[in-house]
Write an enzyme that holds these catalytic residues in place. Structure first.
Site, PDB file in Angstrom:
ATOM      1  N   HIS A 169       0.844  -1.200   0.000  1.00  0.00           N
ATOM      2  CA  HIS A 169       0.000   0.000   0.000  1.00  0.00           C
ATOM      3  C   HIS A 169       0.874   1.241   0.000  1.00  0.00           C
ATOM      4  O   HIS A 169       2.086   1.151   0.141  1.00  0.00           O
ATOM      5  CB  HIS A 169      -1.015  -0.009   1.148  1.00  0.00           C
ATOM      6  CG  HIS A 169      -0.460   0.112   2.525  1.00  0.00           C
ATOM      7  ND1 HIS A 169       0.370  -0.829   3.089  1.00  0.00           N
ATOM      8  CD2 HIS A 169      -0.620   1.079   3.476  1.00  0.00           C
ATOM      9  CE1 HIS A 169       0.672  -0.474   4.316  1.00  0.00           C
ATOM     10  NE2 HIS A 169       0.093   0.694   4.575  1.00  0.00           N
ATOM     11  N   HIS A 191       1.352   3.926   1.916  1.00  0.00           N
ATOM     12  CA  HIS A 191       1.891   4.688   3.055  1.00  0.00           C
ATOM     13  C   HIS A 191       3.416   4.754   3.010  1.00  0.00           C
ATOM     14  O   HIS A 191       4.077   3.786   2.662  1.00  0.00           O
ATOM     15  CB  HIS A 191       1.426   4.079   4.385  1.00  0.00           C
ATOM     16  CG  HIS A 191       0.005   4.441   4.712  1.00  0.00           C
ATOM     17  ND1 HIS A 191      -0.763   3.717   5.600  1.00  0.00           N
ATOM     18  CD2 HIS A 191      -0.784   5.451   4.267  1.00  0.00           C
ATOM     19  CE1 HIS A 191      -1.969   4.273   5.692  1.00  0.00           C
ATOM     20  NE2 HIS A 191      -2.006   5.319   4.885  1.00  0.00           N
ATOM     21  N   ASP A 195       5.698   4.598   5.135  1.00  0.00           N
ATOM     22  CA  ASP A 195       6.525   3.644   5.884  1.00  0.00           C
ATOM     23  C   ASP A 195       6.559   2.269   5.204  1.00  0.00           C
ATOM     24  O   ASP A 195       7.110   1.304   5.757  1.00  0.00           O
ATOM     25  CB  ASP A 195       6.066   3.526   7.347  1.00  0.00           C
ATOM     26  CG  ASP A 195       4.650   2.992   7.489  1.00  0.00           C
ATOM     27  OD1 ASP A 195       3.758   3.471   6.773  1.00  0.00           O
ATOM     28  OD2 ASP A 195       4.442   2.083   8.313  1.00  0.00           O
ATOM     29  N   HIS A 196       5.994   2.170   3.991  1.00  0.00           N
ATOM     30  CA  HIS A 196       6.056   0.929   3.209  1.00  0.00           C
ATOM     31  C   HIS A 196       6.714   1.134   1.838  1.00  0.00           C
ATOM     32  O   HIS A 196       6.960   0.160   1.133  1.00  0.00           O
ATOM     33  CB  HIS A 196       4.648   0.325   3.060  1.00  0.00           C
ATOM     34  CG  HIS A 196       4.059  -0.037   4.393  1.00  0.00           C
ATOM     35  ND1 HIS A 196       4.015  -1.339   4.858  1.00  0.00           N
ATOM     36  CD2 HIS A 196       3.565   0.737   5.396  1.00  0.00           C
ATOM     37  CE1 HIS A 196       3.501  -1.334   6.083  1.00  0.00           C
ATOM     38  NE2 HIS A 196       3.218  -0.096   6.428  1.00  0.00           N
ATOM     39  N   HIS A 249      -7.596  -0.537   5.841  1.00  0.00           N
ATOM     40  CA  HIS A 249      -6.575   0.398   6.346  1.00  0.00           C
ATOM     41  C   HIS A 249      -6.424   1.523   5.320  1.00  0.00           C
ATOM     42  O   HIS A 249      -6.507   2.701   5.654  1.00  0.00           O
ATOM     43  CB  HIS A 249      -5.289  -0.388   6.544  1.00  0.00           C
ATOM     44  CG  HIS A 249      -4.096   0.416   6.941  1.00  0.00           C
ATOM     45  ND1 HIS A 249      -3.979   0.997   8.173  1.00  0.00           N
ATOM     46  CD2 HIS A 249      -2.953   0.721   6.264  1.00  0.00           C
ATOM     47  CE1 HIS A 249      -2.799   1.630   8.238  1.00  0.00           C
ATOM     48  NE2 HIS A 249      -2.163   1.475   7.090  1.00  0.00           N
ATOM     49  N   ASP A 275      -0.515  -3.978   6.678  1.00  0.00           N
ATOM     50  CA  ASP A 275      -1.340  -3.310   7.685  1.00  0.00           C
ATOM     51  C   ASP A 275      -2.819  -3.696   7.564  1.00  0.00           C
ATOM     52  O   ASP A 275      -3.709  -2.931   7.934  1.00  0.00           O
ATOM     53  CB  ASP A 275      -1.176  -1.788   7.577  1.00  0.00           C
ATOM     54  CG  ASP A 275       0.260  -1.350   7.828  1.00  0.00           C
ATOM     55  OD1 ASP A 275       1.101  -2.209   8.150  1.00  0.00           O
ATOM     56  OD2 ASP A 275       0.539  -0.151   7.695  1.00  0.00           O
ATOM     57  N   HIS A 302       4.288  -4.740  10.830  1.00  0.00           N
ATOM     58  CA  HIS A 302       4.771  -4.002  12.000  1.00  0.00           C
ATOM     59  C   HIS A 302       4.933  -4.908  13.212  1.00  0.00           C
ATOM     60  O   HIS A 302       4.212  -5.893  13.361  1.00  0.00           O
ATOM     61  CB  HIS A 302       3.786  -2.898  12.395  1.00  0.00           C
ATOM     62  CG  HIS A 302       3.728  -1.756  11.441  1.00  0.00           C
ATOM     63  ND1 HIS A 302       4.513  -0.644  11.564  1.00  0.00           N
ATOM     64  CD2 HIS A 302       2.964  -1.558  10.335  1.00  0.00           C
ATOM     65  CE1 HIS A 302       4.239   0.202  10.584  1.00  0.00           C
ATOM     66  NE2 HIS A 302       3.297  -0.321   9.816  1.00  0.00           N
TER      67      HIS A 302
HETATM   68 FE    FE Z   1       2.406   0.763   8.150  1.00  0.00          FE
HETATM   69 ZN    ZN Z   2      -0.032   1.707   6.544  1.00  0.00          ZN
END
Ligand code: FE
Ligand code: ZN
Length: 255
Positions: free
Chosen positions: A56, A58, A60-61, A114, A133, A171
């Site tokens: 996805h 985001h 942080d990915h 999410h 996530d 995570h």
């Molecule tokens: Fe994440």
């Molecule tokens: Zn995420």
């Protein structure tokens, strides 16, 4: 085992995963929280990077992707539905589409909730699913974009995979997820045992990811919203499965 899978801790609590097809030596990466630990893991093993699978959009990915593209020129795969806000994709896929890492076949599962357009990568022969996530160890992602209906439908698809499937989420949130889960189902003995195991693992610095789907079905409150014992535990005996899921998700948001 058709894939050798390496778990790479990134940032404060993210995981990236390297997947090496045993037959061909082809290597895929699931998500790019940052580049350095992944480059190091590749160098340590003398591996090249052939593909990147993005779950996805985001940051942080995806944040470390540019450096890996520059160094290895991998094929980048992600959701067609999310192509407008993901980094440039070489292959944009929909739910039900398949692709291969060497000789190992992967399947796309839409797990919106999410985010809308979040996908999971399922490798049936490797008995592994990369959920980022969506379904997480003892938890699920916060509903930033989707509805409870959407996330419940997504989790229900994952719950229908073979119970010996390993769930690789994105995570290390498991210890705090366990604290919350115990407030929802304090009498769940499988959860009590798993919680103790998680505490021991974290004290030893060991990742709690992956988990088995079997463990998640027995202990993850977000996979258990349809069960009479869960409805009783939350005092919602007559509510629908989605209503129970939404109530548990709301409790977790406020936890
Ligand atoms: Fe994440
Ligand atoms: Zn995420």
């Amino acid at each position: 085992m058709t894939l050798e899978i390496v778990t790479i801790p990134c940032r404060t609590d993210n995981y990236a995963f390297l997947l090496r097809d045993q037959a061909t030596g082809k290597v895929a990466l699931v998500d790019v929280p940052e580049s350095y630990p992944i480059q190091k893991a590749l160098q340590d093993r003398g591996w090249k990077l052939d593909m990147v699978l993005l779950t996805h959009h985001h940051y942080d990915h995806v944040d470390g992707l540019p450096e890996l593209v520059e160094e290895y020129h991998p094929q980048v795969i992600g959701a067609k539905a999310d192509a407008n806000r993901l980094p440039p994709l070489d292959l944009a896929l929909n739910e039900g589409d398949t692709f291969t890492v060497g000789e190992t076949e992967g399947h796309i599962i839409d797990v919106s909730g999410h985010t809308i357009g979040h996908i999971a990568f399922h490798f049936p022969t490797a008995k592994a699913v990369f959920t980022a996530d969506s379904l997480m160890a003892l938890g699920c992602g916060r509903l930033f974009e989707g509805t409870p209906e959407m996330m419940w439908a997504s989790l229900s698809k994952l719950a229908a995979l073979p119970v010996d499937t390993l769930v690789y989420s994105g995570h290390e949130y498991t210890a705090s997820n366990a604290k919350f889960a115990l407030t929802v189902e304090p009498e769940n003995t499988a959860l009590q045992a798993r919680s103790a195991d998680i505490t021991a693992k974290r004290a030893a610095g060991i990742p709690t990811v992956p988990s088995t789907l079997k463990e998640e079905l027995a202990t993850n409150p977000f996979l258990r919203a349809h069960l009479p014992e869960m409805k009783t535990a939350v005092g919602m005996e007559t509510a629908s499965d989605v209503e129970v899921f939404a109530a548990i998700r709301k409790q977790k948001d406020d936890f």
